[in-house]
Design an enzyme around this catalytic site. Structure first.
Site, mmCIF file in Angstrom:
data_model
loop_
_atom_site.group_PDB
_atom_site.id
_atom_site.type_symbol
_atom_site.label_atom_id
_atom_site.label_comp_id
_atom_site.label_asym_id
_atom_site.label_seq_id
_atom_site.Cartn_x
_atom_site.Cartn_y
_atom_site.Cartn_z
ATOM 1 N N ILE A 1 37.778 16.019 65.672
ATOM 2 C CA ILE A 1 37.274 17.028 64.545
ATOM 3 C C ILE A 1 38.134 18.115 64.204
ATOM 4 C CG2 ILE A 1 35.455 18.073 63.407
ATOM 5 C CD1 ILE A 1 34.560 15.260 63.810
ATOM 6 N N LEU B 1 37.873 21.195 65.407
ATOM 7 C CA LEU B 1 37.059 22.489 64.915
ATOM 8 C C LEU B 1 36.873 22.994 63.454
ATOM 9 C CD1 LEU B 1 38.420 24.814 67.924
ATOM 10 C CD2 LEU B 1 36.522 23.254 67.810
ATOM 11 N N CYS C 1 38.814 23.387 73.995
ATOM 12 C CA CYS C 1 39.293 23.061 73.119
ATOM 13 C C CYS C 1 40.946 23.258 73.184
ATOM 14 C CB CYS C 1 39.031 23.450 71.726
ATOM 15 S SG CYS C 1 39.502 25.261 71.628
ATOM 16 N N GLY D 1 25.981 12.807 77.183
ATOM 17 C CA GLY D 1 25.424 11.320 77.190
ATOM 18 C C GLY D 1 24.006 11.560 77.190
ATOM 19 N N GLY E 1 24.247 15.974 72.259
ATOM 20 C CA GLY E 1 25.383 16.113 71.276
ATOM 21 C C GLY E 1 25.083 14.607 70.652
HETATM 22 C C1 LIG Z 1 31.486 14.882 66.488
HETATM 23 C C2 LIG Z 1 31.657 15.924 67.794
HETATM 24 C C3 LIG Z 1 31.971 17.142 67.342
HETATM 25 C C4 LIG Z 1 31.983 18.151 68.281
HETATM 26 N N1 LIG Z 1 32.468 19.430 68.199
HETATM 27 C C5 LIG Z 1 32.176 20.389 69.165
HETATM 28 C C6 LIG Z 1 32.492 21.601 68.805
HETATM 29 O O1 LIG Z 1 32.557 22.087 67.521
HETATM 30 N N2 LIG Z 1 32.527 22.468 69.938
HETATM 31 C C7 LIG Z 1 32.237 22.117 71.113
HETATM 32 O O2 LIG Z 1 32.161 23.005 72.132
HETATM 33 N N3 LIG Z 1 31.777 20.946 71.419
HETATM 34 C C8 LIG Z 1 32.117 20.047 70.641
HETATM 35 N N4 LIG Z 1 31.562 18.678 70.834
HETATM 36 C C9 LIG Z 1 31.387 18.179 72.030
HETATM 37 C C10 LIG Z 1 29.859 18.278 72.271
HETATM 38 O O3 LIG Z 1 29.406 19.661 71.800
HETATM 39 C C11 LIG Z 1 29.487 17.835 73.769
HETATM 40 O O4 LIG Z 1 29.837 18.727 74.719
HETATM 41 C C12 LIG Z 1 29.983 16.218 74.129
HETATM 42 O O5 LIG Z 1 29.851 15.615 72.865
HETATM 43 C C13 LIG Z 1 29.155 15.804 75.100
HETATM 44 O O6 LIG Z 1 28.027 15.714 74.861
HETATM 45 P P1 LIG Z 1 27.261 14.178 74.280
HETATM 46 O O7 LIG Z 1 27.742 13.125 75.384
HETATM 47 O O8 LIG Z 1 25.663 14.551 74.257
HETATM 48 O O9 LIG Z 1 27.775 14.075 72.829
HETATM 49 C C14 LIG Z 1 31.841 17.780 69.611
HETATM 50 C C15 LIG Z 1 31.380 16.261 70.012
HETATM 51 C C16 LIG Z 1 31.090 15.594 68.854
HETATM 52 C C17 LIG Z 1 30.766 14.060 69.169
#
Ligand SMILES: Cc1cc2nc3c(=O)[nH]c(=O)nc-3n(C[C@H](O)[C@H](O)[C@H](O)COP(=O)(O)O)c2cc1C
Length: 311
Positions: A76, A78, A135, A247, A268
Site C-alpha cells: 500500500i 502508507l 515500514c 494470521g 488484519g
Molecule cells: C492491506 C494491508 C495494509 C496494511 N497497512 C499497514 C499500515 O498502514 N501500518 C502497519 O503498521 N501495518 C499495516 N499492515 C500490516 C497489518 O497491520 C498486520 O501487521 C499484518 O497484516 C499481519 O496481520 P494479519 O496477518 O492479521 O493481516 C497492513 C496489512 C495489509 C494486509
C-alpha cells in the site's frame, strides 16, 4: 454441575481498560469508523488506525494487493491523509465509537515521527500511539533493522508523547527477543509482533509481477505460526505487554497467541476480507474458555510458559 457463567474477556493493556483483547490491525480497517454500518464498533477491544504520517501520502502505484496461497500480499505504501487532516473529521467520528483509539504513526526521519506524535498524542480521544517501525520508508530501510535508530525514535517520541507508546516490529530480524528487549529498554510501553513478512509473487499466466513494487509484505493465515513464534520468544525476554498479530482468523487463533504470551491481539487480513469476523472471534473465544472452564481471559496470557512439558 454445568459451567455456564460467561467468561470475562476484559483486560488491562498498558493501563488502558479494554472490553476484550481483540483489536483491529493497522491498515486493514481504514481510519476505523468507516465500517460502522457493517459491525458494532463498540464491541471491539480497541481500534488501531491505519498508519498516519505528518504529510499526506498517496501510496504506491496499483496493483498494491494480490492474493497468494493462504495469504495476502500488499504494498500500500502508507497511503493516508496526514496528521493535520486526520485530527479533524476522522478523529471526530472516532470519538463517537466508544472504544480506545490507538493511532499508528510512521515518519521518514526521527523529527517527523516526533512531530506527528506531538500532534496526535495531544488529542484527548487518543489512548495510545503505535509506532510503525517496520515500514521501509525511513532512509530507505526498515527502522527496526537499525538498532541505534530504533532507540533514537522511541526515546525521542517518548519525550513528547502524552500517551503510552507501542513499537510495532518487523518479524524479519535475526533475534526478535533481543529486538523486543531493545525497544523495552528505549522506553516503549508495549510491542506489536509482528508486521508483514517480506515477499513477492509472479503471475505465470501473464509473466508479470503481482505488485507494482515487485516486493511487498505477506500477511494472513500463512504467517501465523511464524508470528506466534515471535510472540513466544519475545515473551521470555520482556515485561511490557505484547500485541500478537499475524494470521488471526478465529477465536482459537487468538487463544494461541495469548497462550504464547500476547496480552491482546490485532486482526488484519481476516477483517479486511470479512469485518464481521472480528465479532465472530469474540464468541468463539468465549466458547473455548467455557469448554476449558476458564473464567477470565487474563489467566491465559503466557499460560503455556508455566505448564511443564506442554508439547
Ligand atoms: C492491506 C494491508 C495494509 C496494511 N497497512 C499497514 C499500515 O498502514 N501500518 C502497519 O503498521 N501495518 C499495516 N499492515 C500490516 C497489518 O497491520 C498486520 O501487521 C499484518 O497484516 C499481519 O496481520 P494479519 O496477518 O492479521 O493481516 C497492513 C496489512 C495489509 C494486509
Amino acid at each position: 454441575m454445568v459451567f455456564c457463567m460467561k467468561p470475562s474477556l476484559a483486560i488491562d493493556f498498558m493501563g488502558i481498560k479494554l472490553k476484550n483483547p481483540v483489536l483491529t490491525a493497522s491498515g486493514t480497517f481504514g481510519y476505523g469508523y468507516e465500517l460502522a454500518d457493517l459491525i458494532p464498533l463498540n464491541k471491539l477491544g480497541a481500534i488501531v488506525t491505519k498508519t498516519i504520517t505528518l504529510e499526506p501520502k498517496s501510496g504506491n502505484l496499483q496493483p498494491r494487493i494480490a492474493e497468494v496461497s493462504s495469504g495476502l500480499l500488499n504494498t500500500i505504501g502508507l497511503q493516508n491523509i496526514g496528521a493535520k487532516a486526520f485530527i479533524k473529521e476522522p478523529l471526530e467520528n472516532l470519538s463517537k465509537v466508544g472504544v480506545p483509539i490507538i493511532v499508528s504513526v510512521a515518519g521518514s526521519c526521527v523529527k517527523e515521527y516526533v512531530q506527528t506524535v506531538e500532534i496526535l498524542s495531544a488529542q484527548d480521544i487518543i489512548s495510545a500511539i503505535e509506532l510503525n517501525l517496520s515500514c521501509p520508508n525511513l532512509k530507505k530501510k526498515i527502522v527496526c533493522h537499525d538498532l541505534p535508530l530504533t532507540d533514537e525514535v522511541i526515546k525521542s517520541v517518548k519525550k513528547v508523547s502524552k500517551v503510552p507508546v507501542i513499537a510495532k516490529l518487523s518479524p524479519l530480524v535475526t533475534d526478535i527477543a533481543e529486538l523486543a528487549l531493545c525497544v523495552q529498554k528505549a522506553g516503549a510501553n508495549g510491542v506489536t509482533l509482528a508486521n508483514t513478512y517480506p515477499a513477492m509473487a509472479i503471475d505465470v499466466k501473464t509473466f508479470k509481477y503481482k505488485l507494482s513494487t515487485v516486493r511487498g509484505g505477506v500477511s494472513g493465515a500463512c504467517v501465523k505460526p511464524m508470528s506466534v513464534r515471535c510472540v513466544y520468544d519475545a515473551y521470555q525476554n520482556i515485561d511490557i505487554p505484547i500485541v500478537g498479530c499475524g494470521g488471526i482468523e478465529t477465536g482459537e487463533d487468538v487463544l494461541e497467541f495469548m497462550l504464547a504470551g500476547a496480552r491482546v491481539v490485532s486482526v488484519g487480513s481476516a477483517s479486511l476480507v470479512s469485518p464481521t469476523r472480528l465479532i465472530g472471534i469474540m464468541s468463539e473465544m468465549e466458547e473455548i474458555l467455557n469448554e476449558r472452564k476458564i473464567k477470565d481471559i487474563k489467566e491465559v496470557v503466557g499460560m503455556l510458559n508455566t505448564i511443564k512439558n506442554a508439547c
